[in-house]
Design an enzyme around this catalytic site. Structure first.
Site, PDB file in Angstrom:
ATOM      1  N   HIS A 148       1.134   0.254  13.065  1.00 60.36           N
ATOM      2  CA  HIS A 148       0.057   1.247  13.006  1.00 60.36           C
ATOM      3  C   HIS A 148      -1.306   0.565  13.073  1.00 60.36           C
ATOM      4  O   HIS A 148      -2.198   1.017  13.803  1.00 60.36           O
ATOM      5  CB  HIS A 148       0.158   2.062  11.712  1.00 60.36           C
ATOM      6  N   HIS A 197       3.492  -0.782   3.671  1.00 63.27           N
ATOM      7  CA  HIS A 197       3.120  -2.092   4.189  1.00 63.27           C
ATOM      8  C   HIS A 197       2.448  -2.915   3.105  1.00 63.27           C
ATOM      9  O   HIS A 197       1.755  -2.380   2.233  1.00 63.27           O
ATOM     10  CB  HIS A 197       2.141  -1.974   5.362  1.00 63.27           C
TER      11      HIS A 197
END
Length: 227
Positions: A148, A197
């Site tokens: 992302h 993450h």
């Protein structure tokens, strides 16, 4: 020969290509440094510290803030998803082709498609497990680097640069680049907030994506001038 509209000014990016090239190389160097330390397990304290900043101290399985903030973060993080970025990519490519801006279409297409391949190859190569926090959204790929963060930087910054190159107003050029940077920043932070993450995944993704966007912009300018 590809005709470039007369109002387009590439001077701000073309005049000091060495500077931009050095910035890109520097970012690649930071990425390599993070990757090396991550593989040696040296990023653990940094990652855990900043990951826990976004978690409730009494219950680390829940992010800080009210329930609606979690939903906002999910909405923001979708701006870096393949679904949203892919839709933007296709629509802009169609527009550029219809507007007979083939050079810009090639620039965007090469930057995004090659960026996807690069990001996924690195994910497979490093194969870092996700943080594995409870109540985090389900994800199905490895953690490093953040796809992302990487692809939002590639797509939004490439679009910001393309818009800036066709704009005479310094204020509007700054706005385009600031908006692209803000979107990239927001997507990356949301990944850490959601617990999918580690911070170093996102920082590495930013470095990789920004470096790739710069490289593609410089290559596109070189190609335009030589066409």
């Amino acid at each position: 020969m590809i005709d470039v509209p007369k109002q387009v000014s590439f001077s701000w990016i073309a005049r000091p290509p060495v500077v931009f090239g050095l910035i890109a190389l520097g970012l690649v160097g930071v990425f390599a440094k993070i990757a090396g330390e991550m593989r040696e397990g040296e990023t653990g304290p940094f990652d855990n510290y900043f990951l826990n900043i976004f978690r409730t101290p009494a219950d680390p399985s829940h992010p800080i803030g009210p329930a609606w903030l979690f939903e906002v973060a999910r909405d923001v993080t979708s701006l870096g998803s393949y679904a949203i970025l892919g839709t933007i990519f296709v629509l802009v490519i169609v527009y550029l082709l219809l507007a007979r801006r083939r050079g810009d279409a090639v620039h965007l297409g090469a930057a995004v498609l090659a960026g996807v391949v690069l990001s996924n190859l690195l994910k497979v190569g490093f194969n870092r497990p996700r943080p594995g926090l409870d109540n985090a959204p389900a994800v199905f790929t490895s953690s490093f680097p953040s796809g992302h963060a990487t692809m939002s930087a590639v797509v939004y910054l490439t679009l910001g640069v393309m818009l800036s190159l066709h704009e005479d107003s310094r204020g509007l050029r700054g706005f385009y680049l600031a908006a692209a940077s803000l979107l990239t920043l927001a997507v990356g932070v949301s990944r850490v907030y959601l617990g999918v993450h580690y911070p170093t995944d996102v920082i590495a993704g930013w470095c990789l994506g920004i470096a790739w966007a710069i490289a593609c912009a410089l290559l596109s300018e070189w190609w335009r001038r030589g066409a």
